[in-house]
Scaffold this motif. Structure first.
Motif, PDB file in Angstrom:
ATOM      1  N   ARG A  21      57.986  24.448 -33.044  1.00  0.00           N
ATOM      2  CA  ARG A  21      57.428  25.803 -33.088  1.00  0.00           C
ATOM      3  C   ARG A  21      58.562  26.809 -32.868  1.00  0.00           C
ATOM      4  N   ARG A  22      58.314  28.036 -33.318  1.00  0.00           N
ATOM      5  CA  ARG A  22      59.327  29.088 -33.210  1.00  0.00           C
ATOM      6  C   ARG A  22      59.227  29.851 -31.894  1.00  0.00           C
ATOM      7  N   ASP A  23      58.002  30.164 -31.493  1.00  0.00           N
ATOM      8  CA  ASP A  23      57.792  30.975 -30.289  1.00  0.00           C
ATOM      9  C   ASP A  23      57.652  30.091 -29.063  1.00  0.00           C
ATOM     10  N   GLN A  24      58.057  30.616 -27.930  1.00  0.00           N
ATOM     11  CA  GLN A  24      57.913  29.877 -26.685  1.00  0.00           C
ATOM     12  C   GLN A  24      56.453  29.808 -26.266  1.00  0.00           C
ATOM     13  N   ALA A  25      56.072  28.642 -25.728  1.00  0.00           N
ATOM     14  CA  ALA A  25      54.703  28.457 -25.259  1.00  0.00           C
ATOM     15  C   ALA A  25      54.515  29.147 -23.914  1.00  0.00           C
ATOM     16  N   ASP A  26      53.269  29.374 -23.567  1.00  0.00           N
ATOM     17  CA  ASP A  26      52.924  29.994 -22.290  1.00  0.00           C
ATOM     18  C   ASP A  26      53.026  28.945 -21.190  1.00  0.00           C
TER      19      ASP A  26
ATOM     20  N   ASP B 168      61.205  25.788  -3.072  1.00  0.00           N
ATOM     21  CA  ASP B 168      62.321  26.651  -2.710  1.00  0.00           C
ATOM     22  C   ASP B 168      63.583  26.394  -3.544  1.00  0.00           C
ATOM     23  N   MET B 169      63.408  25.768  -4.695  1.00  0.00           N
ATOM     24  CA  MET B 169      64.529  25.539  -5.601  1.00  0.00           C
ATOM     25  C   MET B 169      64.156  26.042  -6.988  1.00  0.00           C
ATOM     26  N   PHE B 170      65.123  26.553  -7.715  1.00  0.00           N
ATOM     27  CA  PHE B 170      64.895  27.030  -9.062  1.00  0.00           C
ATOM     28  C   PHE B 170      65.385  25.975 -10.059  1.00  0.00           C
ATOM     29  N   CYS B 171      64.490  25.615 -10.966  1.00  0.00           N
ATOM     30  CA  CYS B 171      64.790  24.569 -11.940  1.00  0.00           C
ATOM     31  C   CYS B 171      64.604  25.139 -13.346  1.00  0.00           C
ATOM     32  N   PRO B 172      65.573  24.931 -14.261  1.00  0.00           N
ATOM     33  CA  PRO B 172      65.414  25.429 -15.626  1.00  0.00           C
ATOM     34  C   PRO B 172      64.164  24.852 -16.290  1.00  0.00           C
ATOM     35  N   LEU B 173      63.436  25.683 -16.987  1.00  0.00           N
ATOM     36  CA  LEU B 173      62.213  25.286 -17.686  1.00  0.00           C
ATOM     37  C   LEU B 173      62.524  25.189 -19.180  1.00  0.00           C
ATOM     38  N   ILE B 174      62.324  24.021 -19.759  1.00  0.00           N
ATOM     39  CA  ILE B 174      62.697  23.748 -21.146  1.00  0.00           C
ATOM     40  C   ILE B 174      61.445  23.524 -21.981  1.00  0.00           C
ATOM     41  N   ASP B 175      61.280  24.293 -23.024  1.00  0.00           N
ATOM     42  CA  ASP B 175      60.160  24.144 -23.941  1.00  0.00           C
ATOM     43  C   ASP B 175      60.529  23.066 -24.962  1.00  0.00           C
ATOM     44  N   VAL B 176      59.953  21.863 -24.815  1.00  0.00           N
ATOM     45  CA  VAL B 176      60.296  20.738 -25.685  1.00  0.00           C
ATOM     46  C   VAL B 176      59.965  21.053 -27.145  1.00  0.00           C
ATOM     47  N   GLY B 177      58.839  21.693 -27.372  1.00  0.00           N
ATOM     48  CA  GLY B 177      58.435  22.015 -28.735  1.00  0.00           C
ATOM     49  C   GLY B 177      59.435  22.915 -29.434  1.00  0.00           C
ATOM     50  N   ARG B 178      60.008  23.855 -28.722  1.00  0.00           N
ATOM     51  CA  ARG B 178      60.971  24.761 -29.336  1.00  0.00           C
ATOM     52  C   ARG B 178      62.321  24.080 -29.549  1.00  0.00           C
TER      53      ARG B 178
ATOM     54  N   ALA C  32      62.813  20.863 -15.849  1.00  0.00           N
ATOM     55  CA  ALA C  32      61.361  20.802 -16.047  1.00  0.00           C
ATOM     56  C   ALA C  32      61.085  20.890 -17.550  1.00  0.00           C
ATOM     57  N   LEU C  33      60.562  19.828 -18.123  1.00  0.00           N
ATOM     58  CA  LEU C  33      60.214  19.802 -19.539  1.00  0.00           C
ATOM     59  C   LEU C  33      58.778  20.300 -19.702  1.00  0.00           C
ATOM     60  N   MET C  34      58.597  21.287 -20.553  1.00  0.00           N
ATOM     61  CA  MET C  34      57.282  21.884 -20.742  1.00  0.00           C
ATOM     62  C   MET C  34      56.610  21.274 -21.970  1.00  0.00           C
ATOM     63  N   VAL C  35      55.409  20.643 -21.763  1.00  0.00           N
ATOM     64  CA  VAL C  35      54.625  20.055 -22.845  1.00  0.00           C
ATOM     65  C   VAL C  35      53.218  20.654 -22.792  1.00  0.00           C
ATOM     66  N   ASP C  36      52.446  20.434 -23.862  1.00  0.00           N
ATOM     67  CA  ASP C  36      51.114  21.038 -23.929  1.00  0.00           C
ATOM     68  C   ASP C  36      50.099  20.279 -23.093  1.00  0.00           C
ATOM     69  N   ALA C  37      50.157  18.937 -23.125  1.00  0.00           N
ATOM     70  CA  ALA C  37      49.160  18.142 -22.396  1.00  0.00           C
ATOM     71  C   ALA C  37      49.670  16.726 -22.203  1.00  0.00           C
TER      72      ALA C  37
END
Length: 718
Positions: free
Chosen positions: A629-634, A614-624, A652-657
């Protein structure tokens, strides 16, 4: 142990005594009226003076003697420890430290300053303010009876029975001329001996020559003492420890007596039947106290006895040893290599096809646990409180306050917060710059503070605390805050930004970290040369840390430094981002989760949020953010690491694996390459590859375009 080693131990003890002196004086200045605090301050100066006398450090002895005399006036209640009195004593403690370091390292001390403080200390001891005005004596505590000195004779106790456990000792004491040449005094030794019990003291004048043959620098008298005491022989010998090279003395024990023995008697050696003569110790005290500083006795033996007793108490509580720092550094390096080799061995076993892998894995788990225990133990050896660094800042505050005619009170918090010794050693320079800047630029003059409705005395707060596996140090003042209009105009005048640049308050504040930036109107010994805050930021970054500013006009500013607890090892989560291997510090991670498409929400131009409980947290694409990388990951095909930032918020840090959790050895990236925005350091993995350690707060700040890429921020607004 040769004399040089003994002298080195003395200087090490001096550092401890100076720290205790500073702590005690600051406590008294804050209103601590505990007599033991005053006694601790007195003992610190007394111990330094005693050891200095043994090594013939005359300048140190002379200053410490006058300082000690003034402190004794406070201890006896003759002098009230007011703010003005403590201010003189704090300055005297600074000079005492300078004299100690000059004696250890060579060099000289500002004689004009030390002589001026000697005059002030002597004036205080006489009951006068510095300059000759009389000063109020200390008032007796409420309900305390009035005190008047009463003559006291030990002969009144001739009929007093000693304790049954007392033992009789016979002491023969014969000083040599060297004892007096070094400032020691036989009367003080006899006085301290009498404090151990009931003593009969006989003066032996057998070697006293005729008056015409008398050498004023000679030593002709000897003493025979019968001591009835519950103390041990070691306690008796400890009194003569500092004088043992300059005298001969013997201690023999005999059976305890039940008859009372007069405390002190004195007669010529070849006289007829002995007639007891009272030996009044108070007379000796009066003679010694009235002696001028240059000829003052140096009770080095008193200091040694006090230190010996303190050493015994400390030994009973927690035995310690002194270890050369280079040895600890070598041990830490070896432990680091052990961690790397253990990881490599585990990697090799996991990749092998051996049929007996279960037994090997069990052995590896035991090795890993043992390695971790060794590493924790070694790091604990290097962990030290920040108190020594904080205490040094007290002197900086006093000196800058005097130079700027400001009244400043330093408040410290979290002095016992521990951090790696390497970090502590490198903290002094940036802290010094920031303290000087806070007093000079942050705090107003007393007149301006009163006009603004503030107390005349400004407050500077220096605090340390642990947060998320890092040490956070804050320097806060209650001054006028950053004048953003003036900072902006200076930046425009210096060509740092264009006149039409649109900057947020935070971006304006961060302009002060630009090389060469200064708002001082004129060059002085304190500021105005454009060297300071950029040095601070660079020093903090070299430690793998960062610095932020929070300022409120009219209320003050807070500078926050966040540093790693250690520069050696850390626990991390090994992740993959755009084909690159990164390590995220485990202390920053709150939880990991697999994002669901239904929980991802778009916000603004290209920004995304993730819904978590029930909280909104910014999602950060670490790779970008790191330009991998140029494009945002899925997000649905990625893994989110929920981290807590320095400011207390969550991202929230977004990583591939995620590859797994691992303990890694920190290798400085700047020392081997250069500073990389968003990267704190590097490490070597088990397969021999180099992995970058993520600076979580810098990556989060990079999404706002500030701390992670300061050069881009300035270019963008220019």
């Amino acid at each position: 142990m040769d004399m040089n080693e003994i002298k080195e131990i003395f200087f090490q003890e001096c550092e401890e005594q100076l720290a205790e002196l500073e702590t005690g004086l600051l406590a008294i200045n804050d209103g601590d009226s505990d007599p033991e605090t005053v006694n601790a301050v007195f003992r610190a100066v007394h111990s330094i003076k005693g050891g200095a006398g043994a090594f013939a450090l005359d300048d140190l002895v002379a200053f410490a003697h006058v300082f000690e005399t003034t402190l004794d006036c406070v201890r006896s209640g003759q002098l009230e420890p007011s703010a003005d009195v403590v201010k003189v004593m704090l300055k005297s403690a600074d000079v005492l430290a300078d004299l100690t370091y000059a004696a250890r390292d060579g060099g000289s001390v500002d004689k004009e300053r030390s002589d001026a403080l000697l005059v002030d200390l002597e004036a205080l001891a006489r009951g006068e303010k510095p300059g000759g005005a009389p000063i109020a004596a200390a008032q007796p505590a409420p309900d305390a009876p009035d005190f008047e000195p009463v003559p006291f004779s030990f002969d009144d106790f001739d009929d007093v029975e000693p304790a049954l456990a007392a033992e009789r000792f016979t002491v023969t004491f014969r000083p040599r001329a060297e004892l007096y040449a070094k400032g020691n005094e036989a009367a003080l030794l006899l006085r301290d001996l009498a404090k151990l019990g009931e003593a009969t003291i006989r003066c032996n004048t057998q070697e006293l020559p005729d008056f015409d043959a008398l050498d004023p620098e000679g030593a002709y008298l000897a003493w025979d003492i019968v001591l009835l005491t519950e103390k041990s022989e070691d306690d008796i010998r400890a009194i003569f420890e500092f004088a043992e090279w300059d005298c001969t003395f013997e201690v023999t024990s005999g059976a305890a007596e039940t008859e009372a023995v007069p405390v002190a008697e004195c007669e010529p050696a070849e006289a007829g039947p002995m007639t007891p003569v009272p030996f009044d110790m108070t007379a000796f005290d009066a003679i010694i106290e009235s002696a001028p500083p240059a000829e003052a006795a140096v009770p080095a033996q008193d200091a040694f006895v006090e230190r010996r007793q303190a050493d015994r108490r400390a030994a009973d509580a927690s035995p310690t040893i002194r270890v050369d720092l280079d040895r600890v550094d070598r041990l830490i390096n070896l432990v680091g290599e052990l961690v790397i080799n253990q990881a490599m061995l585990a990697q090799s076993v996991n990749e092998s096809t051996s049929s007996d892998r279960s037994a090997i894995n069990l052995g590896l788990e035991e090795l890993q646990q043992l390695t971790r225990e060794i590493q924790d133990s070694v790091m604990a050896i290097r962990a030290q409180p920040v108190k020594p660094v904080f205490q040094r800042m007290s002197r900086i505050v006093r000196e800058i306050a005097d130079m700027t005619s400001k009244s400043v009170r330093l408040v410290t918090e979290g002095e016992n917060t521990e951090v790696d010794k390497t970090v502590i050693d490198k903290l002094a320079e940036p802290l010094t710059h920031m303290i000087r800047n806070a007093v000079d630029h942050g705090l107003e003059t007393p007149e301006k503070r009163l006009a603004a409705g503030k107390p005349e005395e400004g407050t500077l707060r220096l605090a340390a605390k642990h947060r998320s596996g890092r040490i956070v140090i804050e320097i806060a003042d209650d001054g006028a805050g950053i004048n953003r209009q003036r900072v902006r105009q200076k930046a425009i005048d210096n060509g740092l930004i264009s006149p039409d640049a649109s900057l947020s308050d935070e971006e304006v504040d961060n302009l002060i970290f630009h090389p060469g930036f200064s708002t001082a109107d004129k060059i002085s010994d304190i500021s105005g040369r454009g060297v300071g805050m950029d040095v601070v930021k660079r020093s903090i970054q070299q430690l793998g840390g960062r610095i932020t500013i929070s300022s409120t006009p009219g209320q003050g500013s807070i500078f926050t430094m966040s540093l790693p607890l250690t520069l050696a090892v850390l626990d991390g989560m090994v992740v993959t981002v755009a084909g690159q291997t990164l390590v995220v510090p485990l202390t920053a991670i709150v939880e990991t989760l697999q994002p669901e498409a239904s929980r991802i929400h778009r916000f603004g131009a290209g920004q995304r949020l993730i819904s978590i409980r029930d909280m909104f947290c910014p999602l950060i694409d670490v790779g970008r953010v790191l330009s991998f990388r140029r494009d945002q990951a899925d997000p649905a095909a990625s893994v989110a690491l929920l981290v807590e930032t320095e400011g207390g918020g969550q991202r929230a840090l977004m990583v591939d694996a995620i590859q797994g959790q691992r303990q890694v050895v920190i290798k400085s990236l700047e020392a081997n390459y250069d500073h990389v925005p968003g990267i704190a350091a590097a490490t070597i993995l088990g397969d021999g590859r180099v992995a970058l350690i993520l600076d979580v707060d810098a990556v989060v700040a990079g999404t706002r375009g500030d701390a992670a890429k300061p050069e881009l921020s300035l270019a963008a607004v220019g």
